[in-house]
Design a protein around this motif. Sequence first.
Motif, PDB file in Angstrom:
ATOM      1  N   HIS A 268       0.848  -1.188   0.000  1.00 28.34           N
ATOM      2  CA  HIS A 268       0.000   0.000   0.000  1.00 28.34           C
ATOM      3  C   HIS A 268       0.887   1.242   0.000  1.00 28.34           C
ATOM      4  CE1 HIS A 268      -3.779  -2.019   0.793  1.00 28.34           C
ATOM      5  NE2 HIS A 268      -3.155  -2.752   1.689  1.00 28.34           N
TER       6      HIS A 268
ATOM      7  N   ARG B 112      -1.757 -11.127  12.201  1.00 26.01           N
ATOM      8  CA  ARG B 112      -0.562 -11.853  12.640  1.00 26.01           C
ATOM      9  C   ARG B 112      -0.779 -12.537  13.994  1.00 26.01           C
ATOM     10  NH1 ARG B 112       4.309  -7.593  11.138  1.00 26.01           N
ATOM     11  NH2 ARG B 112       4.346  -8.043   8.916  1.00 26.01           N
TER      12      ARG B 112
ATOM     13  N   ARG C  83      -3.151  -5.496   9.960  1.00 25.38           N
ATOM     14  CA  ARG C  83      -2.034  -6.418   9.701  1.00 25.38           C
ATOM     15  C   ARG C  83      -1.578  -7.107  10.975  1.00 25.38           C
ATOM     16  NH1 ARG C  83       3.576  -3.788   9.296  1.00 25.38           N
ATOM     17  NH2 ARG C  83       3.085  -3.745  11.510  1.00 25.38           N
ATOM     18  N   ASP C  84      -1.372  -6.336  12.023  1.00 23.25           N
ATOM     19  CA  ASP C  84      -0.884  -6.895  13.283  1.00 23.25           C
ATOM     20  C   ASP C  84      -1.907  -7.840  13.909  1.00 23.25           C
ATOM     21  OD1 ASP C  84       1.394  -5.409  12.877  1.00 23.25           O
ATOM     22  OD2 ASP C  84       0.865  -3.864  14.347  1.00 23.25           O
TER      23      ASP C  84
ATOM     24  N   GLU D 135     -11.367  -5.084  10.877  1.00 23.73           N
ATOM     25  CA  GLU D 135     -10.712  -3.814  11.185  1.00 23.73           C
ATOM     26  C   GLU D 135     -11.236  -3.251  12.503  1.00 23.73           C
ATOM     27  OE1 GLU D 135     -11.491   0.061   9.060  1.00 23.73           O
ATOM     28  OE2 GLU D 135      -9.530  -0.493   8.233  1.00 23.73           O
TER      29      GLU D 135
ATOM     30  N   HIS E 134      -4.554   0.312   8.814  1.00 26.63           N
ATOM     31  CA  HIS E 134      -3.964  -0.784   8.044  1.00 26.63           C
ATOM     32  C   HIS E 134      -2.945  -1.562   8.872  1.00 26.63           C
ATOM     33  CE1 HIS E 134      -5.463  -0.501   3.868  1.00 26.63           C
ATOM     34  NE2 HIS E 134      -5.827   0.694   4.279  1.00 26.63           N
ATOM     35  N   LEU E 135      -2.132  -0.858   9.635  1.00 27.52           N
ATOM     36  CA  LEU E 135      -1.142  -1.539  10.467  1.00 27.52           C
ATOM     37  C   LEU E 135      -1.809  -2.341  11.577  1.00 27.52           C
ATOM     38  CD1 LEU E 135       1.626   1.199  10.696  1.00 27.52           C
ATOM     39  CD2 LEU E 135       1.616  -0.879   9.291  1.00 27.52           C
TER      40      LEU E 135
ATOM     41  N   CYS F 198      -6.664 -14.937  10.043  1.00 28.39           N
ATOM     42  CA  CYS F 198      -5.771 -14.727   8.899  1.00 28.39           C
ATOM     43  C   CYS F 198      -6.042 -15.780   7.822  1.00 28.39           C
ATOM     44  CB  CYS F 198      -4.325 -14.793   9.368  1.00 28.39           C
ATOM     45  SG  CYS F 198      -3.129 -14.400   8.085  1.00 28.39           S
TER      46      CYS F 198
END
Length: 73
Positions: A2, A23, A19-20, A62, A15-16, A29
């Motif tokens: 991105h 993970r 992602r985290d 999100e 977004h971070l 995931c």
Amino acid sequence: MHAFQYDKIQKIGRHLSFRDYLRQNPEICKKYGELISKLADQYPTDIDGYGDGKDEFVRKIEEEALKWHWTIH
């Protein structure tokens, strides 16, 4: 990958966090990976259809990710 405009810190943070969160949650995931693979097959030349297909899942995760992020920070 991105790319973001330099003054879009809030968008970058979302977004971070997403992602985290993925993970830290392998089952979610995996579901996300399965969804985007299915959508890529279903909409190989339709980026709007692909994006629309994952929108509800991404928004839900999100929201969870942002709550999670603020509980650990």
